[in-house]
Scaffold this motif. Structure first.
Motif, PDB file in Angstrom:
ATOM      1  N   LYS A 133       0.848  -1.196   0.000  1.00 23.32           N
ATOM      2  CA  LYS A 133       0.000   0.000   0.000  1.00 23.32           C
ATOM      3  C   LYS A 133       0.893   1.260   0.000  1.00 23.32           C
ATOM      4  CE  LYS A 133      -4.307   1.355   2.148  1.00 23.32           C
ATOM      5  NZ  LYS A 133      -4.212   2.515   3.003  1.00 23.32           N
ATOM      6  N   GLU A 134       1.945   1.235   0.805  1.00 28.35           N
ATOM      7  CA  GLU A 134       2.872   2.382   0.860  1.00 28.35           C
ATOM      8  C   GLU A 134       3.556   2.562  -0.494  1.00 28.35           C
ATOM      9  OE1 GLU A 134       5.674   2.163   4.113  1.00 28.35           O
ATOM     10  OE2 GLU A 134       4.106   1.673   5.554  1.00 28.35           O
ATOM     11  N   LEU A 135       3.936   1.442  -1.102  1.00 25.30           N
ATOM     12  CA  LEU A 135       4.644   1.521  -2.394  1.00 25.30           C
ATOM     13  C   LEU A 135       3.743   2.076  -3.494  1.00 25.30           C
ATOM     14  CD1 LEU A 135       6.778  -1.676  -3.040  1.00 25.30           C
ATOM     15  CD2 LEU A 135       7.548   0.639  -2.598  1.00 25.30           C
ATOM     16  N   VAL A 136       2.476   1.636  -3.478  1.00 22.88           N
ATOM     17  CA  VAL A 136       1.527   2.105  -4.489  1.00 22.88           C
ATOM     18  C   VAL A 136       1.372   3.629  -4.358  1.00 22.88           C
ATOM     19  CG1 VAL A 136      -0.924   2.067  -5.157  1.00 22.88           C
ATOM     20  CG2 VAL A 136       0.278  -0.088  -4.752  1.00 22.88           C
ATOM     21  N   GLU A 137       1.276   4.115  -3.107  1.00 24.99           N
ATOM     22  CA  GLU A 137       1.141   5.569  -2.892  1.00 24.99           C
ATOM     23  C   GLU A 137       2.375   6.301  -3.409  1.00 24.99           C
ATOM     24  OE1 GLU A 137       0.255   5.634   1.299  1.00 24.99           O
ATOM     25  OE2 GLU A 137      -1.756   4.823   0.929  1.00 24.99           O
ATOM     26  N   CYS A 138       3.535   5.711  -3.222  1.00 24.97           N
ATOM     27  CA  CYS A 138       4.798   6.300  -3.724  1.00 24.97           C
ATOM     28  C   CYS A 138       4.798   6.352  -5.241  1.00 24.97           C
ATOM     29  CB  CYS A 138       5.928   5.366  -3.345  1.00 24.97           C
ATOM     30  SG  CYS A 138       6.964   5.911  -2.109  1.00 24.97           S
ATOM     31  N   PHE A 139       4.396   5.239  -5.856  1.00 25.64           N
ATOM     32  CA  PHE A 139       4.415   5.159  -7.320  1.00 25.64           C
ATOM     33  C   PHE A 139       3.512   6.224  -7.938  1.00 25.64           C
ATOM     34  CE2 PHE A 139       2.713   3.778 -11.365  1.00 25.64           C
ATOM     35  CZ  PHE A 139       3.882   3.525 -12.077  1.00 25.64           C
ATOM     36  N   VAL A 140       2.360   6.434  -7.319  1.00 27.32           N
ATOM     37  CA  VAL A 140       1.411   7.417  -7.847  1.00 27.32           C
ATOM     38  C   VAL A 140       2.076   8.801  -7.915  1.00 27.32           C
ATOM     39  CG1 VAL A 140      -0.770   8.607  -7.320  1.00 27.32           C
ATOM     40  CG2 VAL A 140      -0.631   6.122  -7.144  1.00 27.32           C
ATOM     41  N   LYS A 141       2.956   9.101  -6.940  1.00 26.77           N
ATOM     42  CA  LYS A 141       3.636  10.402  -6.951  1.00 26.77           C
ATOM     43  C   LYS A 141       4.847  10.395  -7.887  1.00 26.77           C
ATOM     44  CE  LYS A 141       2.391  11.291  -2.188  1.00 26.77           C
ATOM     45  NZ  LYS A 141       2.845  10.728  -0.942  1.00 26.77           N
ATOM     46  N   LEU A 142       5.601   9.300  -7.899  1.00 30.26           N
ATOM     47  CA  LEU A 142       6.891   9.305  -8.612  1.00 30.26           C
ATOM     48  C   LEU A 142       6.784   8.860 -10.080  1.00 30.26           C
ATOM     49  CD1 LEU A 142       8.952   7.642  -5.736  1.00 30.26           C
ATOM     50  CD2 LEU A 142       9.115  10.032  -6.437  1.00 30.26           C
ATOM     51  N   ARG A 143       5.800   8.039 -10.358  1.00 29.63           N
ATOM     52  CA  ARG A 143       5.547   7.505 -11.710  1.00 29.63           C
ATOM     53  C   ARG A 143       6.750   6.785 -12.330  1.00 29.63           C
ATOM     54  NH1 ARG A 143       0.765   9.288 -14.231  1.00 29.63           N
ATOM     55  NH2 ARG A 143      -0.524  10.144 -12.588  1.00 29.63           N
ATOM     56  N   SER A 144       7.555   6.196 -11.486  1.00 31.51           N
ATOM     57  CA  SER A 144       8.700   5.374 -11.925  1.00 31.51           C
ATOM     58  C   SER A 144       8.755   4.154 -11.015  1.00 31.51           C
ATOM     59  CB  SER A 144      10.010   6.144 -11.741  1.00 31.51           C
ATOM     60  OG  SER A 144      10.075   7.215 -12.607  1.00 31.51           O
ATOM     61  N   PRO A 145       9.473   3.107 -11.430  1.00 30.52           N
ATOM     62  CA  PRO A 145       9.560   1.919 -10.568  1.00 30.52           C
ATOM     63  C   PRO A 145      10.054   2.263  -9.156  1.00 30.52           C
ATOM     64  CG  PRO A 145      10.493   1.469 -12.717  1.00 30.52           C
ATOM     65  CD  PRO A 145      10.183   2.928 -12.699  1.00 30.52           C
ATOM     66  N   VAL A 146       9.483   1.587  -8.178  1.00 30.61           N
ATOM     67  CA  VAL A 146       9.879   1.806  -6.771  1.00 30.61           C
ATOM     68  C   VAL A 146      10.098   0.447  -6.101  1.00 30.61           C
ATOM     69  CG1 VAL A 146       9.391   3.163  -4.695  1.00 30.61           C
ATOM     70  CG2 VAL A 146       7.953   3.462  -6.703  1.00 30.61           C
ATOM     71  N   LEU A 147      11.194   0.339  -5.363  1.00 28.77           N
ATOM     72  CA  LEU A 147      11.481  -0.883  -4.604  1.00 28.77           C
ATOM     73  C   LEU A 147      11.359  -0.541  -3.130  1.00 28.77           C
ATOM     74  CD1 LEU A 147      15.080  -1.400  -5.998  1.00 28.77           C
ATOM     75  CD2 LEU A 147      12.944  -1.859  -7.206  1.00 28.77           C
ATOM     76  N   SER A 148      10.914  -1.481  -2.353  1.00 29.95           N
ATOM     77  CA  SER A 148      10.889  -1.254  -0.931  1.00 29.95           C
ATOM     78  C   SER A 148      12.220  -1.709  -0.353  1.00 29.95           C
ATOM     79  CB  SER A 148       9.754  -2.083  -0.355  1.00 29.95           C
ATOM     80  OG  SER A 148       9.256  -1.415   0.729  1.00 29.95           O
ATOM     81  N   VAL A 149      12.795  -0.918   0.554  1.00 32.96           N
ATOM     82  CA  VAL A 149      14.055  -1.330   1.198  1.00 32.96           C
ATOM     83  C   VAL A 149      13.934  -1.173   2.707  1.00 32.96           C
ATOM     84  CG1 VAL A 149      15.594  -0.807  -0.738  1.00 32.96           C
ATOM     85  CG2 VAL A 149      15.075   1.010   0.897  1.00 32.96           C
ATOM     86  N   GLU A 150      14.761  -1.944   3.412  1.00 31.98           N
ATOM     87  CA  GLU A 150      14.823  -1.808   4.873  1.00 31.98           C
ATOM     88  C   GLU A 150      16.296  -1.726   5.277  1.00 31.98           C
ATOM     89  OE1 GLU A 150      13.236  -5.340   6.808  1.00 31.98           O
ATOM     90  OE2 GLU A 150      14.322  -6.647   5.438  1.00 31.98           O
ATOM     91  N   GLU A 151      16.543  -1.101   6.428  1.00 30.92           N
ATOM     92  CA  GLU A 151      17.922  -1.009   6.930  1.00 30.92           C
ATOM     93  C   GLU A 151      18.236  -2.281   7.696  1.00 30.92           C
ATOM     94  OE1 GLU A 151      17.549   2.629   9.177  1.00 30.92           O
ATOM     95  OE2 GLU A 151      18.618   3.732   7.617  1.00 30.92           O
ATOM     96  N   LEU A 152      19.374  -2.920   7.354  1.00 31.30           N
ATOM     97  CA  LEU A 152      19.747  -4.147   8.062  1.00 31.30           C
ATOM     98  C   LEU A 152      21.177  -4.027   8.580  1.00 31.30           C
ATOM     99  CD1 LEU A 152      18.274  -7.047   5.853  1.00 31.30           C
ATOM    100  CD2 LEU A 152      17.353  -6.112   7.970  1.00 31.30           C
ATOM    101  N   PRO A 153      21.513  -4.793   9.630  1.00 28.46           N
ATOM    102  CA  PRO A 153      22.885  -4.756  10.134  1.00 28.46           C
ATOM    103  C   PRO A 153      23.861  -5.437   9.165  1.00 28.46           C
ATOM    104  CG  PRO A 153      21.559  -6.347  11.349  1.00 28.46           C
ATOM    105  CD  PRO A 153      20.630  -5.646  10.420  1.00 28.46           C
ATOM    106  N   LEU A 154      25.138  -5.056   9.296  1.00 26.30           N
ATOM    107  CA  LEU A 154      26.191  -5.523   8.383  1.00 26.30           C
ATOM    108  C   LEU A 154      26.175  -7.035   8.132  1.00 26.30           C
ATOM    109  CD1 LEU A 154      28.726  -4.290   6.922  1.00 26.30           C
ATOM    110  CD2 LEU A 154      30.047  -5.084   8.895  1.00 26.30           C
TER     111      LEU A 154
END
Ligand code: UTP
Length: 290
Positions: A133-154
Motif C-alpha cells: 500500500k505504501e509503495l503504491v502511494e509512492c508510485f502514484v507520486k513518482l511515476r517510476s519503478p519503486v522498490l521497498s528497502v529496509e535497513e539491516l545490520p552488516l
C-alpha cells in the motif's frame, strides 16, 4: 496511474525450510490462522489490486486449491473473509517450468502484465503494516519503478539485494546501483530490498537480456540493475516489520507476533508466554538452556 495488477512468485524450492517443505509449498505454511500466501494476497487486495497472477511450479498445487471458493459445510471468519476477497479479485496461475531463479519466474508474467505498471510481492514474505500500500502511494507520486528497502545490520547484508541510493527526499532514494547478495565489506549501503516492488513492463526487456547471476540463477536484481541506465528507479524506506517465511526463525517470530495480536487467542497466548519465559529464564541459570 492506478496499480490494478500484482504478480506473486511462489515457485521456489524452499530448501531452507526442509523438511517442512518436502511435500508442501512453503507458501502454505501456517502463520496462526492462515497460510502465508493468503496474507500476501490480502496485502495486494488491501492495496487496491484486483488482478493477481501467482507463479507456481512443481509441488505447488495446494496453492491453487486454497484459492478455490470453500465448499466446506462450515466456515469460519477467515474463510469467509477470503471468499469475500475472492469475489472481487481475479486470481490466475502460471507454472514456472524449471526453478531457474526469481528473475526467470517473473518472466512468466509478461502476458498478464501487458502494458501496465504492476506490483510484485514475494509469496513467502509477510509485511506488517501493509508495505505494498505504501509503495503504491509512492508510485502514484513518482511515476517510476519503486522498490521497498529496509535497513539491516552488516552481518545480514550478504543475504539480500543491496542498493546504493542518493537521498531524494525523506524516506525516498534514487537508486544508483543494486547488487545481489554482496560480501559484507562490498555492500554499497545497509539498505536491502525486501520483496515488494512496483515495476513497469520495461523490466521484461531487461529480464530477457540477463545471464544467470548469483548462485547460477536468473536474478531480478540484475535486471533492475540493467534498467538503471535507462529509467529512474526509486527506493522507499519501509520501517515496518518484514518476516521472511522462507527462514525458520522469521517464521516462528511471525507466528508469535501475530498470535499476540490475535483477538481470539492473543490474551491466553500472552499469559502462557509470560509464564513460559519466566520459567525458561529461571531454567537458563540452572542448566544453561539458551
Ligand atoms: P528464495 O530466495 O526464497 O528461494 O526465493 P527459494 O528457492 O524459494 O528458497 P530456498 O532458498 O531454496 O530456501 C525468493 C522468491 O522467489 C520465488 C520464491 O518462491 C520466493 O517467493 N522463486 C525463486 C521462484 O518463484 N522461482 C524460482 O526459481 C526461485
Amino acid at each position: 496511474m492506478k496499480i490494478r495488477k500484482a504478480v506473486i512468485p511462489a515457485a521456489g524450492y524452499g530448501t531452507r525450510m526442509l523438511p517442512l517443505t518436502k511435500a508442501q509449498p512453503k507458501e502454505m505454511l501456517p502463520v496462526v490462522h492462515k497460510p502465508v500466501i493468503q496474507y500476501v494476497v490480502e496485502e495486494a487486495y488491501y492495496s487496491g489490486i484486483r488482478e493477481i497472477l501467482i507463479i507456481t511450479g512443481r509441488h505447488k498445487r495446494a496453492i491453487e486449491d486454497h484459492f478455490d471458493r470453500s465448499d466446506l459445510p462450515k466456515k469460519d471468519k477467515y474463510t469467509e473473509e477470503l471468499d469475500r476477497i475472492l469475489d472481487e479479485v481475479d486470481i490466475f496461475f502460471v507454472r514456472q517450468r524449471e526453478q531457474k531463479g526469481l528473475g526467470d519466474a517473473v518472466r512468466y508474467a509478461e502476458a498478464f502484465v501487458d502494458d501496465e505498471p504492476f506490483a510484485l510481492l514475494l509469496g513467502d514474505n509477510i509485511t506488517i503494516p501493509n508495505c505494498t500500500k505504501e509503495l503504491v502511494e509512492c508510485f502514484v507520486k513518482l511515476r517510476s519503478p519503486v522498490l521497498s528497502v529496509e535497513e539491516l545490520p552488516l552481518e545480514k547484508l550478504s543475504l539480500h539485494g543491496v542498493i546504493k541510493g542518493r537521498m531524494f527526499k525523506k524516506g525516498i532514494y534514487l537508486v544508483e546501483d543494486i547488487v545481489e547478495k554482496p560480501k559484507p565489506r562490498e555492500a554499497p549501503s545497509n539498505l536491502c530490498v525486501l520483496g515488494r516492488y512496483i515495476l513497469t513492463p520495461k523490466i521484461f526487456d531487461h529480464l530477457k537480456a540477463i545471464d544467470p547471476g548469483y548462485g547460477g540463477e536468473y536474478q531480478l536484481t540484475d535486471a533492475i540493475r540493467r534498467m538503471l541506465s535507462s529509467s529512474e528507479v526509486y527506493a522507499h524506506l519501509y520501517t515496518g516489520k518484514r518476516y521472511d517465511i522462507g527462514n525458520k526463525l522469521d517464521w516462528l517470530k511471525a507466528n508469535v507476533e501475530l498470535a499476540l495480536k490475535d483477538e481470539e487467542i492473543g490474551d491466553d497466548f500472552r499469559s502462557w508466554l509470560e509464564q513460559f519465559s519466566m520459567k525458561t529464564l529461571k531454567f537458563k541459570g540452572d542448566d544453561g538452556l539458551q
